[in-house]
Design a protein around this motif. Structure first.
Motif, PDB file in Angstrom:
ATOM      1  N   ILE A 134       0.828  -1.206   0.000  1.00  0.00           N
ATOM      2  CA  ILE A 134       0.000   0.000   0.000  1.00  0.00           C
ATOM      3  C   ILE A 134       0.866   1.262   0.000  1.00  0.00           C
ATOM      4  CG2 ILE A 134      -1.593   1.369   1.425  1.00  0.00           C
ATOM      5  CD1 ILE A 134      -2.895  -1.239   2.292  1.00  0.00           C
ATOM      6  N   LEU A 135       1.913   1.256   0.827  1.00  0.00           N
ATOM      7  CA  LEU A 135       2.715   2.463   1.026  1.00  0.00           C
ATOM      8  C   LEU A 135       3.748   2.710  -0.065  1.00  0.00           C
ATOM      9  CD1 LEU A 135       3.385   2.366   4.893  1.00  0.00           C
ATOM     10  CD2 LEU A 135       1.708   3.736   3.642  1.00  0.00           C
ATOM     11  N   ARG A 136       4.165   1.693  -0.784  1.00  0.00           N
ATOM     12  CA  ARG A 136       5.270   1.872  -1.737  1.00  0.00           C
ATOM     13  C   ARG A 136       4.937   2.862  -2.845  1.00  0.00           C
ATOM     14  NH1 ARG A 136       5.085  -4.112  -4.686  1.00  0.00           N
ATOM     15  NH2 ARG A 136       3.067  -3.824  -5.743  1.00  0.00           N
ATOM     16  N   TRP A 137       3.647   3.095  -3.090  1.00  0.00           N
ATOM     17  CA  TRP A 137       3.247   4.075  -4.104  1.00  0.00           C
ATOM     18  C   TRP A 137       3.348   5.504  -3.570  1.00  0.00           C
ATOM     19  CZ3 TRP A 137       1.873   2.862  -9.110  1.00  0.00           C
ATOM     20  CH2 TRP A 137       1.625   1.508  -9.379  1.00  0.00           C
ATOM     21  N   PHE A 138       3.272   5.662  -2.253  1.00  0.00           N
ATOM     22  CA  PHE A 138       3.123   7.009  -1.687  1.00  0.00           C
ATOM     23  C   PHE A 138       4.221   7.408  -0.702  1.00  0.00           C
ATOM     24  CE2 PHE A 138      -1.226   5.581  -2.767  1.00  0.00           C
ATOM     25  CZ  PHE A 138      -1.510   6.561  -3.706  1.00  0.00           C
ATOM     26  N   TRP A 139       5.233   6.574  -0.542  1.00  0.00           N
ATOM     27  CA  TRP A 139       6.346   6.924   0.359  1.00  0.00           C
ATOM     28  C   TRP A 139       7.648   6.606  -0.350  1.00  0.00           C
ATOM     29  CZ3 TRP A 139       8.203   3.928   5.257  1.00  0.00           C
ATOM     30  CH2 TRP A 139       9.131   4.726   5.958  1.00  0.00           C
ATOM     31  N   TRP A 140       8.398   7.628  -0.642  1.00  0.00           N
ATOM     32  CA  TRP A 140       9.608   7.497  -1.432  1.00  0.00           C
ATOM     33  C   TRP A 140      10.665   6.619  -0.766  1.00  0.00           C
ATOM     34  CZ3 TRP A 140      14.565   8.975   0.038  1.00  0.00           C
ATOM     35  CH2 TRP A 140      14.655   9.653   1.264  1.00  0.00           C
ATOM     36  N   ARG A 141      10.630   6.511   0.578  1.00  0.00           N
ATOM     37  CA  ARG A 141      11.731   5.867   1.299  1.00  0.00           C
ATOM     38  C   ARG A 141      11.727   4.333   1.158  1.00  0.00           C
ATOM     39  NH1 ARG A 141      15.643   4.115   2.673  1.00  0.00           N
ATOM     40  NH2 ARG A 141      17.125   4.747   4.287  1.00  0.00           N
ATOM     41  N   ILE A 142      10.586   3.742   0.871  1.00  0.00           N
ATOM     42  CA  ILE A 142      10.538   2.281   0.689  1.00  0.00           C
ATOM     43  C   ILE A 142      11.401   1.903  -0.518  1.00  0.00           C
ATOM     44  CG2 ILE A 142       9.027   0.371   0.000  1.00  0.00           C
ATOM     45  CD1 ILE A 142       6.836   1.627   1.661  1.00  0.00           C
ATOM     46  N   ASN A 143      12.210   0.857  -0.349  1.00  0.00           N
ATOM     47  CA  ASN A 143      13.119   0.451  -1.417  1.00  0.00           C
ATOM     48  C   ASN A 143      13.030  -1.053  -1.663  1.00  0.00           C
ATOM     49  OD1 ASN A 143      14.631  -0.785   0.650  1.00  0.00           O
ATOM     50  ND2 ASN A 143      15.835   1.087   0.975  1.00  0.00           N
ATOM     51  N   ALA A 144      13.864  -1.534  -2.551  1.00  0.00           N
ATOM     52  CA  ALA A 144      13.842  -2.960  -2.895  1.00  0.00           C
ATOM     53  C   ALA A 144      14.173  -3.827  -1.691  1.00  0.00           C
ATOM     54  CB  ALA A 144      14.828  -3.231  -4.034  1.00  0.00           C
ATOM     55  N   GLY A 145      15.074  -3.336  -0.832  1.00  0.00           N
ATOM     56  CA  GLY A 145      15.418  -4.088   0.371  1.00  0.00           C
ATOM     57  C   GLY A 145      14.214  -4.287   1.279  1.00  0.00           C
ATOM     58  N   SER A 146      13.318  -3.293   1.330  1.00  0.00           N
ATOM     59  CA  SER A 146      12.105  -3.407   2.140  1.00  0.00           C
ATOM     60  C   SER A 146      11.261  -4.590   1.670  1.00  0.00           C
ATOM     61  CB  SER A 146      11.277  -2.122   2.025  1.00  0.00           C
ATOM     62  OG  SER A 146      12.062  -0.971   2.219  1.00  0.00           O
ATOM     63  N   GLU A 147      11.089  -4.684   0.370  1.00  0.00           N
ATOM     64  CA  GLU A 147      10.252  -5.753  -0.180  1.00  0.00           C
ATOM     65  C   GLU A 147      10.902  -7.129  -0.009  1.00  0.00           C
ATOM     66  OE1 GLU A 147       7.623  -5.663  -3.075  1.00  0.00           O
ATOM     67  OE2 GLU A 147       7.415  -3.511  -3.341  1.00  0.00           O
ATOM     68  N   ILE A 148      12.193  -7.194  -0.208  1.00  0.00           N
ATOM     69  CA  ILE A 148      12.891  -8.474  -0.037  1.00  0.00           C
ATOM     70  C   ILE A 148      12.759  -8.953   1.398  1.00  0.00           C
ATOM     71  CG2 ILE A 148      15.158  -9.594  -0.071  1.00  0.00           C
ATOM     72  CD1 ILE A 148      15.865  -7.764  -2.441  1.00  0.00           C
ATOM     73  N   ALA A 149      12.958  -8.029   2.347  1.00  0.00           N
ATOM     74  CA  ALA A 149      12.848  -8.391   3.760  1.00  0.00           C
ATOM     75  C   ALA A 149      11.436  -8.855   4.097  1.00  0.00           C
ATOM     76  CB  ALA A 149      13.232  -7.198   4.629  1.00  0.00           C
ATOM     77  N   ALA A 150      10.428  -8.122   3.647  1.00  0.00           N
ATOM     78  CA  ALA A 150       9.035  -8.488   3.941  1.00  0.00           C
ATOM     79  C   ALA A 150       8.714  -9.874   3.398  1.00  0.00           C
ATOM     80  CB  ALA A 150       8.089  -7.450   3.336  1.00  0.00           C
ATOM     81  N   MET A 151       9.155 -10.150   2.202  1.00  0.00           N
ATOM     82  CA  MET A 151       8.854 -11.425   1.560  1.00  0.00           C
ATOM     83  C   MET A 151       9.464 -12.591   2.321  1.00  0.00           C
ATOM     84  SD  MET A 151       9.694 -12.400  -2.395  1.00  0.00           S
ATOM     85  CE  MET A 151      11.412 -11.873  -2.164  1.00  0.00           C
ATOM     86  N   PHE A 152      10.755 -12.492   2.665  1.00  0.00           N
ATOM     87  CA  PHE A 152      11.432 -13.611   3.317  1.00  0.00           C
ATOM     88  C   PHE A 152      11.013 -13.769   4.777  1.00  0.00           C
ATOM     89  CE2 PHE A 152      14.427 -13.164  -0.247  1.00  0.00           C
ATOM     90  CZ  PHE A 152      14.517 -14.490  -0.628  1.00  0.00           C
ATOM     91  N   ILE A 153      10.791 -12.657   5.466  1.00  0.00           N
ATOM     92  CA  ILE A 153      10.378 -12.748   6.872  1.00  0.00           C
ATOM     93  C   ILE A 153       8.989 -13.377   6.973  1.00  0.00           C
ATOM     94  CG2 ILE A 153       9.804 -11.427   8.941  1.00  0.00           C
ATOM     95  CD1 ILE A 153      11.944  -9.394   8.090  1.00  0.00           C
ATOM     96  N   ALA A 154       8.060 -12.922   6.128  1.00  0.00           N
ATOM     97  CA  ALA A 154       6.697 -13.482   6.155  1.00  0.00           C
ATOM     98  C   ALA A 154       6.724 -14.975   5.861  1.00  0.00           C
ATOM     99  CB  ALA A 154       5.813 -12.758   5.134  1.00  0.00           C
ATOM    100  N   PHE A 155       7.543 -15.384   4.906  1.00  0.00           N
ATOM    101  CA  PHE A 155       7.624 -16.798   4.549  1.00  0.00           C
ATOM    102  C   PHE A 155       8.234 -17.611   5.690  1.00  0.00           C
ATOM    103  CE2 PHE A 155       9.515 -20.472   2.303  1.00  0.00           C
ATOM    104  CZ  PHE A 155       8.375 -20.946   1.673  1.00  0.00           C
ATOM    105  N   ALA A 156       9.249 -17.047   6.341  1.00  0.00           N
ATOM    106  CA  ALA A 156       9.896 -17.747   7.454  1.00  0.00           C
ATOM    107  C   ALA A 156       8.935 -17.923   8.624  1.00  0.00           C
ATOM    108  CB  ALA A 156      11.150 -16.979   7.903  1.00  0.00           C
TER     109      ALA A 156
END
Length: 606
Positions: free
Chosen positions: A431-453
């Protein structure tokens, strides 16, 4: 259960019709990858909207609803009704953004929004993870439902079901591309909806049910009728109502209800002829998905409680399917009472439901594997003809793997919960990646692997740790908290996205809002002219108003229908008025939203 020749003739005619559509559009679909995966990006809203509804109306959907109704009652459906909030957010905030972005797939979005090697890795990994692994799990769940239905109604073995259903679907999907999927979905929608109405009518007229009055007065059903949960039982109210409405809808990635849009819903938006058609298509999908379809499934599920009260009754009645029998088999079990001729039509409708979902997932998954993995990393200079060929080959491979996995699964509701847990905590980022410049590729990678773990931990390890047991909703909350803390921490520990990439993204998607003020300020310091970005009218506040009104209108239609069925005339009348008033207000708010247009000429001049 043995189908009569007329039933088989109806089913065979439908299968042949689907194959002919694939052959008919084969040449146009094979022109290039945009035609094969996005139908030329020139489709009308009504065809796209109906296709979305047909896709989400799969064989596992009525089975899932019957499972929920039999175990938790009608109110248990809040675990998926809550996703209407996600859908309406996509309609009025994100649909136009996706269309503006100009990408072919939502995974291609990663290298539009982020920069560097991490963005490239994210695009490639997500292409394989979503396009192959995640996609195969979803298709296997859908195939599991088809196995149960065919075992009950047709006497087919699981292998026979997977081979026959998969073969026809993979042929027309690989030939016709998305255009073939959209056209077959159009007919599949009406066939599937008609089949569910026939199923509900026959179920109500079963001698043990005794019509609608007999159903509503039956002692085993009365306690299951409440649309809202029993708040005197906190554990039930929290698990099936409060958590879905407060946390689940915005925090969880689930196919067809991704926060911020995505997946095959985004694919349909990319295929729209313009932004307005994109928005209208997603709105129609959400209105039909939540307000039009649920009650026939619910009625059949309630009737099954009377005829087959326990799982043991299902196993006894259908020994050939006893190995996969569970509460979700209550729906196909009730279909066995449909008379000859009508039964063939209903089985054809369920076949249509199965094929519409599988064909969409085949084309969608193949688009990731071809556009975002093969073309991006394997053969960047590949021709359009080669891309279409690889797309057709990957379509076949996806079907084979999904069919094999389906033979190992047992229960649709279990699969639903696993998928929810795997995506827990990632939704807020989407939701936020469209409206907050600070989110980066590392944010998405972390979210994906942490949620899966976290999902793997609860699925396989938690029971062996000696820690107290937790319920499904507790697992969800823990997953959301851990994943959110994780990706936020990584966001601030890693470098931001490259400035030029951020500017290019803003110019393409024009999201607007205070979350991009930092980028605009930096541009001013550099002496760059970004007035179009600074002057862009921010549509989000008006979009959120439309979202709220849309939810009230659709929920109102859903509940009013239920109370009319229950015979509660006064309550039904009040809710109907609320739904109509909110629909009128939504119409006005929507027209105002459309008028908040970006100044296209500014961007053209630059």
């Amino acid at each position: 259960m043995i189908l009569a020749p007329i039933d088989w003739a109806i089913i065979g005619a439908y299968l042949l019709f689907s194959l002919l559509i694939g052959v008919w559009v084969m040449r146009k679909a094979g022109k290039n990858s945009e035609q094969f995966f996005a139908a030329g990006k020139n489709m009308p809203w009504w065809l796209l909207g109906i296709s979305m509804v047909a896709t989400t109306f799969s064989t596992d959907t009525p089975n899932l609803v019957a499972n929920i109704v039999r175990t938790d009652g009608v109110s248990g459906n809040w675990v998926w009704w809550a996703f209407l909030l996600t859908g309406m957010l996509t309609v009025f905030v994100y649909a136009n953004l996706w269309k503006r972005s100009g990408v072919l797939t939502d995974v291609e979005f990663y290298e539009l929004r982020y920069s560097g090697k991490m963005a490239a890795f994210l695009r490639g990994f997500r292409a394989v993870y979503l396009g192959f692994i995640f996609n195969v799990v979803v298709m296997a769940t859908v195939s599991l439902a088809a196995i149960k239905i065919s075992g009950v109604l047709m006497g087919l073995s699981p292998v026979e079901t997977v081979v026959i259903g998969g073969l026809v679907t993979v042929i027309y999907s690989s030939l016709g591309g998305l255009r073939g999927v959209l056209l077959t979905d159009f007919f599949q929608f009406f066939l599937a909806l008609g089949g569910s109405l026939i199923a509900a009518y026959v179920a109500l007229n079963h001698p043990e049910v005794g019509g609608l009055s007999g159903l509503l007065e039956h002692k085993e059903v009365v306690s299951k009728l409440n649309i809202l949960p029993d708040f005197s039982d906190p554990s039930q109210a929290i698990g099936i109502f409060i958590i879905p409405l407060v946390i689940q809808w915005w925090s969880v990635y689930y196919p067809g209800a991704e926060p911020g849009g995505g997946g095959y819903i985004a694919q349909r938006m990319f295929a729209a002829k313009d932004e307005n058609n994109s928005i209208a298509a997603v709105f129609f999908f959400n209105a039909a998905h939540y307000a039009l379809r649920p009650w026939p499934w619910i009625i059949v599920g309630l009737c099954s409680i009377i005829v087959f009260p326990e799982v043991a009754d299902l196993k006894e009645a259908f020994p050939d399917a006893s190995g996969v029998a569970d509460h979700d088999m209550g729906y196909p079990a009730m279909l066995t009472f449909i008379p000859t001729g009508w039964l063939g039509l209903v089985v054809a409708s369920l076949t249509a439901a199965y094929m519409s979902t599988i064909s969409t997932h085949l084309n969608w998954g193949s688009s990731y594997l071809v556009n975002d993995f093969y073309k991006r990393f394997i053969r960047p200079d590949s021709s359009e003809k080669e891309l279409v060929t690889v797309g057709r080959i990957s379509t076949v491979i996806l079907m084979i793997v999904a069919g094999a996995l389906a033979l190992l699964l047992q229960n649709a509701l279990d699969s639903f919960q696993i998928i929810l847990q795997i995506g827990a905590g990632t939704g807020l980022l989407f939701i936020l990646r469209w409206f907050w410049w600070r989110i980066n590729a590392g944010s998405e990678i972390a979210a994906m692997f942490i949620a899966f773990a976290v999902a793997l931990y609860f699925q396989f390890a938690h029971a062996h740790t000696g820690l107290p047991e937790v319920t499904g909703w507790q697992e969800l909350i823990i997953g959301v908290i851990v994943t959110t803390i994780g990706w936020l921490s990584v966001t601030f520990m890693t470098r931001p996205t490259d400035y030029k990439t951020l500017v290019n993204f803003c110019e393409a998607a024009r999201p607007g809002g205070p979350g991009w003020q930092n980028v605009i300020n930096r541009a001013k310091e550099k002496g760059e002219d970004l007035e179009p970005l600074e002057d862009e009218a921010w549509r989000v506040p008006q979009g959120l108003l439309c979202m709220v009104l849309g939810c009230i209108a659709v929920y109102g239609a859903l509940f009013a229908t239920g109370y009319w069925i229950y015979g509660k005339w006064i309550l039904a009348s009040i809710i109907t008025v609320v739904a109509l008033v909110s629909s009128g207000l939504l119409y006005k708010a929507w027209r105002k939203l459309i008028k908040i247009r970006p100044d296209e000429e500014l961007f053209d001049e630059e």
